[in-house]
Design an enzyme around this catalytic site. Sequence first.
Site, PDB file in Angstrom:
ATOM      1  N   LYS A 282     -27.782  25.810  47.941  1.00 46.22           N
ATOM      2  CA  LYS A 282     -26.584  24.991  48.100  1.00 46.22           C
ATOM      3  C   LYS A 282     -26.705  23.747  47.230  1.00 46.22           C
ATOM      4  O   LYS A 282     -27.742  23.075  47.223  1.00 46.22           O
ATOM      5  CB  LYS A 282     -26.442  24.609  49.576  1.00 46.22           C
ATOM      6  N   GLU A 367     -19.270  28.494  69.420  1.00 45.41           N
ATOM      7  CA  GLU A 367     -18.630  27.585  70.368  1.00 45.41           C
ATOM      8  C   GLU A 367     -18.550  28.163  71.772  1.00 45.41           C
ATOM      9  O   GLU A 367     -18.657  27.425  72.763  1.00 45.41           O
ATOM     10  CB  GLU A 367     -17.225  27.228  69.872  1.00 45.41           C
ATOM     11  N   ARG A 395     -11.671  28.464  70.236  1.00 39.89           N
ATOM     12  CA  ARG A 395     -12.513  29.651  70.317  1.00 39.89           C
ATOM     13  C   ARG A 395     -13.244  29.751  71.643  1.00 39.89           C
ATOM     14  O   ARG A 395     -13.748  30.822  72.001  1.00 39.89           O
ATOM     15  CB  ARG A 395     -13.508  29.636  69.159  1.00 39.89           C
TER      16      ARG A 395
END
Length: 635
Positions: A282, A367, A395
Amino acid sequence: MALLTRIRGPRDLDRLTPGQLAVLAEEIRSFLVTEVSKTGGHLGPNLGVVELTIALHRVFDSPRDRILFDTGHQSYVHKLLTGRQDFSRLRLKGGLSGYPSRAESEHDVIENSHASTVLGYADGLAKANQLQGHHDRPVVAVIGDGALTGGMAWEALNNIADAKDRPLVIVVNDNERSYSPTIGGMANHLATLRTTQGYERFLSWGKDALQRTPVVGQQLFETLHGAKKGLKDFIAPQGMFEDLGLKYIGPIDGHDLIALESALTKARGFGGPVIVHCLTEKGRGYRAAEQNEEDRFHAVGVIHPETGLPIKSAGKDWTSVFGEEMVALGREREDIVGITAAMLHPVGLAPFAKAFPERIFDVGIAEQHAAVSAAGLATGGLHPVVAVYATFLNRAFDQVLMDVALHKLGVTFVLDRAGVTGTDGASHNGMWDMSILQVVPGLRLAAPRDADQLRAQLREAVQVKDAPTVVRYSKGTVGPAVPALGTIGGMDVLREAQEPSGERRADVLIVSVGAMATTCLEAADLLAAQGITSTVVDPRWVKPVDPALPGLAAEHRVVVTVEDNGRAGGVGSAIAQALRDADVDVPLRDFGIRQEFLDHASRAEILAEIGLTAADIARKVTALVSRLDLATVQA
């Protein structure tokens, strides 16, 4: 940018030599740093997938072959290679979306920007191809190691592995991070695969060595090859994937174009579900990102391209206010623990984690699990604070309802980025939380208007031991304090109507929700200029409706509610119900977000577009009061 400007579609890549492809990769990185630094956006993830995206478009024939991205924030390179090279208004009104967008290109199949869903899409698309006889059209799903921590991804893997003849390629973009470093058992497994000698390399060595051994060499090799499952688990424990019935290729250097193309070509030709495990970095190629250990410039605002530093400093934001108060609460109460879903820094829990490392739990992009785990922590005598973006609480609704509220457990949910967030588009506006949470019995919901109220209401929330509490606040810089002139019930009075003449009631009661307080006060000033008197109150806790509100409403001719939440089932609807239940027959006008998916733009632009500004509110309320005046005269 000589090569990049010649790329108008994926097939333009076919004409480039390996040397030219390497130059193209560097041009793309330079373009991304230059352009994204002007507008802000997801820089680090895209710098890490340059070679991977080039290889994907050289091996697969998009849009005939469907290439899907999870969560989509790493799709900038894909946009460049599919003919979208004007990044001047990236994530701004009228410009490119920060995620895949079906309105932009036929190459964008889905525009999901909630994580862990791409494998479900891919499973469905592969089934559709099979049923329609498209056996030569592989589906490609690109998913990060962070998104693999989500339960939905594993539900999909279980189904994908069930069919051996559906061509589906799962590309795991493994950079050891979601926002911050990826955690959990899945992350540990991928780390093991990264750092052990691969079975294929071992087997290749064994073949060469043993086949040179006279008489028994070939037999030994065949025995070794037949025992490959056990050897793989010992040498490179990739057996978890193969136990599911998924062919595994990798790990592959995600910045080696030749290796990537070779692996993806093999996967394409396999004819069934394959996992290609790619190791990427990244922020690769941009020193400022590579040296940023927090999130490798996952998302940046407007920055100086040379240094990576912000062009201008913003004031204190809502998130940092929450983070500071959590640390203060942690020092006062040992029972308070924090939970995050792979977003320790974005939701402001990093300072708490540093102060109390044993009392913070990062559950990954999960979540639902965060909510149920919080229920378990509360059952065990602790008070968990679950911090997520408002849009992501959607969610976990069932878990909030059935696992926390049903059991009357003291869990506090803190919702960052509530209301209109703007530049990240439809999926990130936090415009549903106050609607969906209205139906949860016993739940209490706070909407602080400023930093002082956020601190106070967070403290009030964690005092509740027998029900879930929610504190929701906006994105970005927190405004100045909005003082209260007094209280009525549990509500703060922000403006008092001037005493009306005679027996006439005050004209308008404005119920301001959360960060809309300043807007409401400005609207009241505009109404006053038209001779319309108004009272402005902040209920602070918008669920349940304050018992004093119906009585106060009865003292006014009109009730106006203003919230940065969807109008359907929101705070305005709850107040209207409370007035009906109290037999208070006063007209109510609710201002909020219209129930539609909003295009990306700045918060101010969106609020103006949907009529949620002081001028819009004052104009419509003036018209309503004028109609009431006319009706009174005619009566």
